[in-house]
Design a protein around this motif. Structure first.
Motif, PDB file in Angstrom:
ATOM      1  N   ILE A  44       0.828  -1.202   0.000  1.00 46.82           N
ATOM      2  CA  ILE A  44       0.000   0.000   0.000  1.00 46.82           C
ATOM      3  C   ILE A  44       0.859   1.248   0.000  1.00 46.82           C
ATOM      4  CG2 ILE A  44      -1.807   1.264   1.216  1.00 46.82           C
ATOM      5  CD1 ILE A  44      -2.718  -1.402   0.030  1.00 46.82           C
ATOM      6  N   THR A  45       1.922   1.244   0.794  1.00 44.98           N
ATOM      7  CA  THR A  45       2.828   2.400   0.841  1.00 44.98           C
ATOM      8  C   THR A  45       3.435   2.668  -0.524  1.00 44.98           C
ATOM      9  OG1 THR A  45       3.367   1.966   3.161  1.00 44.98           O
ATOM     10  CG2 THR A  45       4.914   3.326   1.935  1.00 44.98           C
ATOM     11  N   ASP A  46       3.887   1.605  -1.199  1.00 48.20           N
ATOM     12  CA  ASP A  46       4.490   1.773  -2.531  1.00 48.20           C
ATOM     13  C   ASP A  46       3.462   2.281  -3.545  1.00 48.20           C
ATOM     14  OD1 ASP A  46       6.852   0.895  -1.480  1.00 48.20           O
ATOM     15  OD2 ASP A  46       6.753  -1.122  -2.358  1.00 48.20           O
ATOM     16  N   LEU A  47       2.242   1.761  -3.479  1.00 51.05           N
ATOM     17  CA  LEU A  47       1.214   2.218  -4.412  1.00 51.05           C
ATOM     18  C   LEU A  47       0.848   3.678  -4.178  1.00 51.05           C
ATOM     19  CD1 LEU A  47      -1.218  -0.851  -4.593  1.00 51.05           C
ATOM     20  CD2 LEU A  47       0.229   0.046  -6.439  1.00 51.05           C
ATOM     21  N   LEU A  48       0.729   4.075  -2.920  1.00 50.01           N
ATOM     22  CA  LEU A  48       0.389   5.465  -2.620  1.00 50.01           C
ATOM     23  C   LEU A  48       1.476   6.412  -3.122  1.00 50.01           C
ATOM     24  CD1 LEU A  48      -1.150   5.145   0.961  1.00 50.01           C
ATOM     25  CD2 LEU A  48      -2.347   5.434  -1.214  1.00 50.01           C
ATOM     26  N   THR A  49       2.735   6.003  -2.982  1.00 50.47           N
ATOM     27  CA  THR A  49       3.831   6.812  -3.519  1.00 50.47           C
ATOM     28  C   THR A  49       3.730   6.902  -5.038  1.00 50.47           C
ATOM     29  OG1 THR A  49       5.286   6.187  -1.689  1.00 50.47           O
ATOM     30  CG2 THR A  49       6.342   7.023  -3.695  1.00 50.47           C
ATOM     31  N   PHE A  50       3.449   5.761  -5.671  1.00 50.60           N
ATOM     32  CA  PHE A  50       3.312   5.711  -7.127  1.00 50.60           C
ATOM     33  C   PHE A  50       2.159   6.592  -7.604  1.00 50.60           C
ATOM     34  CE2 PHE A  50       2.268   2.826 -10.952  1.00 50.60           C
ATOM     35  CZ  PHE A  50       3.177   3.497 -11.776  1.00 50.60           C
ATOM     36  N   TYR A  51       1.070   6.639  -6.835  1.00 50.98           N
ATOM     37  CA  TYR A  51      -0.103   7.429  -7.204  1.00 50.98           C
ATOM     38  C   TYR A  51       0.002   8.883  -6.756  1.00 50.98           C
ATOM     39  CZ  TYR A  51      -2.282   2.772  -7.788  1.00 50.98           C
ATOM     40  OH  TYR A  51      -2.575   1.488  -8.161  1.00 50.98           O
ATOM     41  N   GLY A  52       1.056   9.225  -6.039  1.00 50.57           N
ATOM     42  CA  GLY A  52       1.234  10.611  -5.604  1.00 50.57           C
ATOM     43  C   GLY A  52       0.347  11.022  -4.440  1.00 50.57           C
ATOM     44  N   LEU A  71      -3.519   4.430   5.429  1.00 46.62           N
ATOM     45  CA  LEU A  71      -2.687   3.439   6.104  1.00 46.62           C
ATOM     46  C   LEU A  71      -3.299   3.017   7.436  1.00 46.62           C
ATOM     47  CD1 LEU A  71       0.875   4.843   5.322  1.00 46.62           C
ATOM     48  CD2 LEU A  71      -0.164   2.746   4.424  1.00 46.62           C
ATOM     49  N   THR A  72      -3.966   3.945   8.110  1.00 45.93           N
ATOM     50  CA  THR A  72      -4.668   3.592   9.346  1.00 45.93           C
ATOM     51  C   THR A  72      -5.798   2.607   9.047  1.00 45.93           C
ATOM     52  OG1 THR A  72      -4.141   5.700  10.390  1.00 45.93           O
ATOM     53  CG2 THR A  72      -6.013   4.482  11.282  1.00 45.93           C
ATOM     54  N   LEU A  73      -6.546   2.859   7.965  1.00 46.83           N
ATOM     55  CA  LEU A  73      -7.614   1.939   7.569  1.00 46.83           C
ATOM     56  C   LEU A  73      -7.058   0.554   7.232  1.00 46.83           C
ATOM     57  CD1 LEU A  73     -10.105   3.936   5.295  1.00 46.83           C
ATOM     58  CD2 LEU A  73     -10.520   3.002   7.569  1.00 46.83           C
ATOM     59  N   VAL A  74      -5.882   0.530   6.595  1.00 46.99           N
ATOM     60  CA  VAL A  74      -5.258  -0.747   6.250  1.00 46.99           C
ATOM     61  C   VAL A  74      -4.962  -1.553   7.504  1.00 46.99           C
ATOM     62  CG1 VAL A  74      -3.155  -1.799   5.329  1.00 46.99           C
ATOM     63  CG2 VAL A  74      -4.300   0.018   4.055  1.00 46.99           C
ATOM     64  N   ARG A  75      -4.413  -0.893   8.525  1.00 46.17           N
ATOM     65  CA  ARG A  75      -4.086  -1.613   9.772  1.00 46.17           C
ATOM     66  C   ARG A  75      -5.351  -2.133  10.433  1.00 46.17           C
ATOM     67  NH1 ARG A  75      -0.896   3.404  10.479  1.00 46.17           N
ATOM     68  NH2 ARG A  75       1.118   2.996   9.459  1.00 46.17           N
ATOM     69  N   GLU A  76      -6.429  -1.344  10.410  1.00 48.18           N
ATOM     70  CA  GLU A  76      -7.690  -1.800  10.997  1.00 48.18           C
ATOM     71  C   GLU A  76      -8.279  -2.951  10.188  1.00 48.18           C
ATOM     72  OE1 GLU A  76     -10.220   1.573  11.253  1.00 48.18           O
ATOM     73  OE2 GLU A  76      -9.010   2.592  12.764  1.00 48.18           O
ATOM     74  N   ALA A  77      -8.135  -2.872   8.851  1.00 46.65           N
ATOM     75  CA  ALA A  77      -8.682  -3.916   7.984  1.00 46.65           C
ATOM     76  C   ALA A  77      -7.976  -5.248   8.179  1.00 46.65           C
ATOM     77  CB  ALA A  77      -8.593  -3.491   6.519  1.00 46.65           C
ATOM     78  N   ASN A  78      -6.720  -5.199   8.621  1.00 48.12           N
ATOM     79  CA  ASN A  78      -5.961  -6.424   8.833  1.00 48.12           C
ATOM     80  C   ASN A  78      -6.215  -7.047  10.198  1.00 48.12           C
ATOM     81  OD1 ASN A  78      -4.771  -6.481   6.303  1.00 48.12           O
ATOM     82  ND2 ASN A  78      -3.025  -5.252   6.930  1.00 48.12           N
ATOM     83  N   THR A  79      -7.059  -6.382  11.021  1.00 44.51           N
ATOM     84  CA  THR A  79      -7.423  -6.944  12.316  1.00 44.51           C
ATOM     85  C   THR A  79      -8.358  -8.131  12.109  1.00 44.51           C
ATOM     86  OG1 THR A  79      -7.251  -4.750  13.340  1.00 44.51           O
ATOM     87  CG2 THR A  79      -8.486  -6.433  14.547  1.00 44.51           C
ATOM     88  N   PRO A  80      -8.153  -9.241  12.818  1.00 44.30           N
ATOM     89  CA  PRO A  80      -9.042 -10.407  12.643  1.00 44.30           C
ATOM     90  C   PRO A  80     -10.505 -10.053  12.876  1.00 44.30           C
ATOM     91  CG  PRO A  80      -7.112 -11.008  13.919  1.00 44.30           C
ATOM     92  CD  PRO A  80      -7.076  -9.504  13.772  1.00 44.30           C
TER      93      PRO A  80
END
Length: 297
Positions: free
Chosen positions: A63-71, A81-90
């Protein structure tokens, strides 16, 4: 578990779908193809597609690499990135995974993510409106699980019903055949309580119940029970879930989804409108006199 029933219902699938939709928006804004995005993170085009549909867990590095690529920078970047961490919670249902069929776990996440749920069942009260005793009677009839397993599955079904509550509940449209409401599943007292709960639910603003008469053929013509899920994110397609005894089918091709939507539209059109649902259920309740209950029991 509290997080699972927050305003967005906190379901990891719901959060993954939100992340995926935003990734797709960022990619399209930069006019980047899925193939190019995949190459940038050393992945395939199909992986980017699955990520954008929220169907796979995310690696934060990707996700970090894609966000950099997308500007994408600053607060917007940190928010995602906060949403990503929450989404990875069981998910809250992971503790019940041993009593949930493998094909059903995906549906649990989709159901919690849905903003509208349209369901059709010719034989039984919709799962999201069942009382614990009704669910238990149904499970005891349909499976050979131990009492402990049945108790846990009853608990799971009750937890699922939180999707209809809270500050941003899903809208439920349910087409139910009148025969299902006369069937004495679990005995007269279990059915009486189920009908009382159904009448109460039919008055809730986000629950719209269509009850098909014995004389209406449209419900029977709809075939197997199925559910259509719609999501708040406009980029996400409607999904149809059709369950069989040993598996399930997930349908998202627009032309196929449209056929299921037409089937449930016909069923609802032939049934009593939601404004008459409570009175229809109460009429069935009144018809269950003690003498009749004793005979049926």
């Amino acid at each position: 578990m509290t997080q699972a029933f927050s305003d967005d219902r906190g379901a990891p699938t719901a959060l993954r779908m939100r992340v995926g939709a935003r990734l797709r928006r960022y990619r399209l804004a930069q006019q980047v193809s899925r193939e190019d995005a995949g190459w940038h993170i050393r992945a395939s085009e199909s992986k980017i597609s699955r990520m954008e549909l929220g169907r796979v867990p995310f690696k934060e590095r990707d996700i970090t690499d894609l966000l950099t690529f997308y500007g994408v920078e600053d607060d917007e970047r940190q928010d995602l990135l906060t949403l990503v961490r929450e989404a990875n919670t069981p998910a809250w249902w992971q503790s019940l995974s041993d009593v949930v069929p493998p094909w059903f776990t995906s549906y649990l996440g989709l159901e919690q993510a849905a903003s509208m749920i349209r369901t059709y069942d010719l034989h039984f009260v919709p799962a999201l409106l069942q009382t614990p005793d009704y669910t238990r009677a149904l499970l005891e009839l349909s499976c050979s699980s131990s009492q402990e397993e049945i108790d846990r599955r009853v608990s799971l079904r009750q937890e699922r019903q939180h999707v209809l509550r809270g500050t941003s509940p899903a809208v439920l449209w349910a087409a139910v055949d009148e025969a299902a409401l006369h069937r004495q599943l679990g005995g007269p007292e279990v059915m009486r309580r189920q009908l009382e709960v159904l009448a109460e639910a039919s008055r809730v603003p986000n629950i719209r119940l269509h009850i098909g008469s014995f004389r209406a053929d449209a419900l029977a013509m709809a075939g197997l029970p199925f559910t259509i899920l719609r999501f708040a994110e406009p980029e996400l397609p409607d999904m149809v879930y059709v369950e069989q005894p040993t598996g399930a089918t997930y349908v998202d091709r627009p032309l196929d989804v449209e056929q299921y939507a037409l089937a449930i539209d016909r069923a609802c059109a032939a049934a009593a409108p939601p404004s008459r649902a409570a009175s229809a259920v109460e009429a069935i309740l009144r018809s269950h006199t003690p003498a009749q209950q004793q005979q049926l029991g």
